[in-house]
Design a protein around this motif. Structure first.
Motif, PDB file in Angstrom:
ATOM      1  N   ARG A  53       0.854  -1.191   0.000  1.00  0.00           N
ATOM      2  CA  ARG A  53       0.000   0.000   0.000  1.00  0.00           C
ATOM      3  C   ARG A  53       0.884   1.233   0.000  1.00  0.00           C
ATOM      4  N   ASP A  54       0.606   2.153  -0.915  1.00  0.00           N
ATOM      5  CA  ASP A  54       1.365   3.397  -1.013  1.00  0.00           C
ATOM      6  C   ASP A  54       0.392   4.567  -0.971  1.00  0.00           C
ATOM      7  N   ALA A  55       0.280   5.208   0.204  1.00  0.00           N
ATOM      8  CA  ALA A  55      -0.613   6.355   0.381  1.00  0.00           C
ATOM      9  C   ALA A  55       0.112   7.618  -0.043  1.00  0.00           C
ATOM     10  N   LYS A  56      -0.500   8.351  -0.968  1.00  0.00           N
ATOM     11  CA  LYS A  56       0.098   9.589  -1.481  1.00  0.00           C
ATOM     12  C   LYS A  56      -0.453  10.783  -0.696  1.00  0.00           C
ATOM     13  N   PRO A  57       0.420  11.683  -0.222  1.00  0.00           N
ATOM     14  CA  PRO A  57      -0.033  12.858   0.541  1.00  0.00           C
ATOM     15  C   PRO A  57      -0.506  13.973  -0.399  1.00  0.00           C
ATOM     16  N   VAL A  58      -1.612  13.715  -1.076  1.00  0.00           N
ATOM     17  CA  VAL A  58      -2.154  14.693  -2.017  1.00  0.00           C
ATOM     18  C   VAL A  58      -3.633  14.904  -1.722  1.00  0.00           C
ATOM     19  N   ILE A  59      -4.186  15.944  -2.313  1.00  0.00           N
ATOM     20  CA  ILE A  59      -5.620  16.205  -2.174  1.00  0.00           C
ATOM     21  C   ILE A  59      -6.210  16.159  -3.570  1.00  0.00           C
ATOM     22  N   PRO A  60      -7.203  15.342  -3.822  1.00  0.00           N
ATOM     23  CA  PRO A  60      -7.808  14.395  -2.888  1.00  0.00           C
ATOM     24  C   PRO A  60      -6.857  13.248  -2.597  1.00  0.00           C
ATOM     25  N   PRO A  61      -7.071  12.563  -1.468  1.00  0.00           N
ATOM     26  CA  PRO A  61      -6.190  11.460  -1.080  1.00  0.00           C
ATOM     27  C   PRO A  61      -6.118  10.404  -2.184  1.00  0.00           C
ATOM     28  N   ARG A  62      -4.953   9.812  -2.321  1.00  0.00           N
ATOM     29  CA  ARG A  62      -4.758   8.759  -3.315  1.00  0.00           C
ATOM     30  C   ARG A  62      -3.953   7.646  -2.682  1.00  0.00           C
ATOM     31  N   VAL A  63      -4.426   6.411  -2.860  1.00  0.00           N
ATOM     32  CA  VAL A  63      -3.725   5.241  -2.354  1.00  0.00           C
ATOM     33  C   VAL A  63      -3.557   4.281  -3.512  1.00  0.00           C
ATOM     34  N   ASP A  64      -2.311   3.905  -3.778  1.00  0.00           N
ATOM     35  CA  ASP A  64      -2.002   2.938  -4.822  1.00  0.00           C
ATOM     36  C   ASP A  64      -1.595   1.624  -4.173  1.00  0.00           C
ATOM     37  N   TYR A  65      -1.945   0.528  -4.847  1.00  0.00           N
ATOM     38  CA  TYR A  65      -1.563  -0.799  -4.394  1.00  0.00           C
ATOM     39  C   TYR A  65      -0.808  -1.495  -5.517  1.00  0.00           C
ATOM     40  N   SER A  66       0.199  -2.254  -5.143  1.00  0.00           N
ATOM     41  CA  SER A  66       0.931  -3.050  -6.115  1.00  0.00           C
ATOM     42  C   SER A  66       1.227  -4.411  -5.501  1.00  0.00           C
ATOM     43  N   LEU A  67       1.445  -5.378  -6.350  1.00  0.00           N
ATOM     44  CA  LEU A  67       1.743  -6.717  -5.868  1.00  0.00           C
ATOM     45  C   LEU A  67       3.163  -6.774  -5.320  1.00  0.00           C
ATOM     46  N   THR A  68       3.325  -7.488  -4.225  1.00  0.00           N
ATOM     47  CA  THR A  68       4.649  -7.778  -3.683  1.00  0.00           C
ATOM     48  C   THR A  68       5.198  -8.980  -4.450  1.00  0.00           C
TER      49      THR A  68
END
Length: 105
Positions: A53-68
């Motif tokens: 999980r990669d939460a981006k500190p932007v507005i609006p909030p954005r969270v990206d997910y990638s496979l491990t």
């Protein structure tokens, strides 16, 4: 783990895998799955070590997910099984028909 929960997790993992190298964003629509269900599934997949999980500190909030690496490994296995099932479903249907015909006699 309950079978339905496992199916949901595998479905979420495959959905994330199907979004390529960049992964999936939570605001994505995946197969009509609700935002709440997607969030729960992704949280479980993160806990199990399948997604990052990669939460981006932007507005609006954005969270990206990638496979491990573990997630990529299991996705490859599941995709392989999926391809096998697709390729062999004709054999399954033939076996069912033969079984049903033998029992009807």
């Amino acid at each position: 783990m309950h079978a339905d929960a496992l199916r949901r997790q595998i479905g979420g993992l495959l959905a994330a895998a199907g979004h390529g190298r960049d992964g999936v964003r939570r605001d994505s629509t995946i197969g009509g799955v609700s935002e709440k269900m997607l969030a729960q599934t992704l949280q479980t997949l993160e806990r199990d070590g399948f997604v990052h999980r990669d939460a981006k500190p932007v507005i609006p909030p954005r969270v990206d997910y990638s496979l491990t690496p573990l997630g990529r490994e299991v996705a490859q296995q599941v995709w392989g099984l999926t391809r096998w099932v697709q390729d062999r479903m004709g054999d399954v249907f033939e076996a069912r028909e033969a079984y049903d015909a033998a029992r009807a006699s």
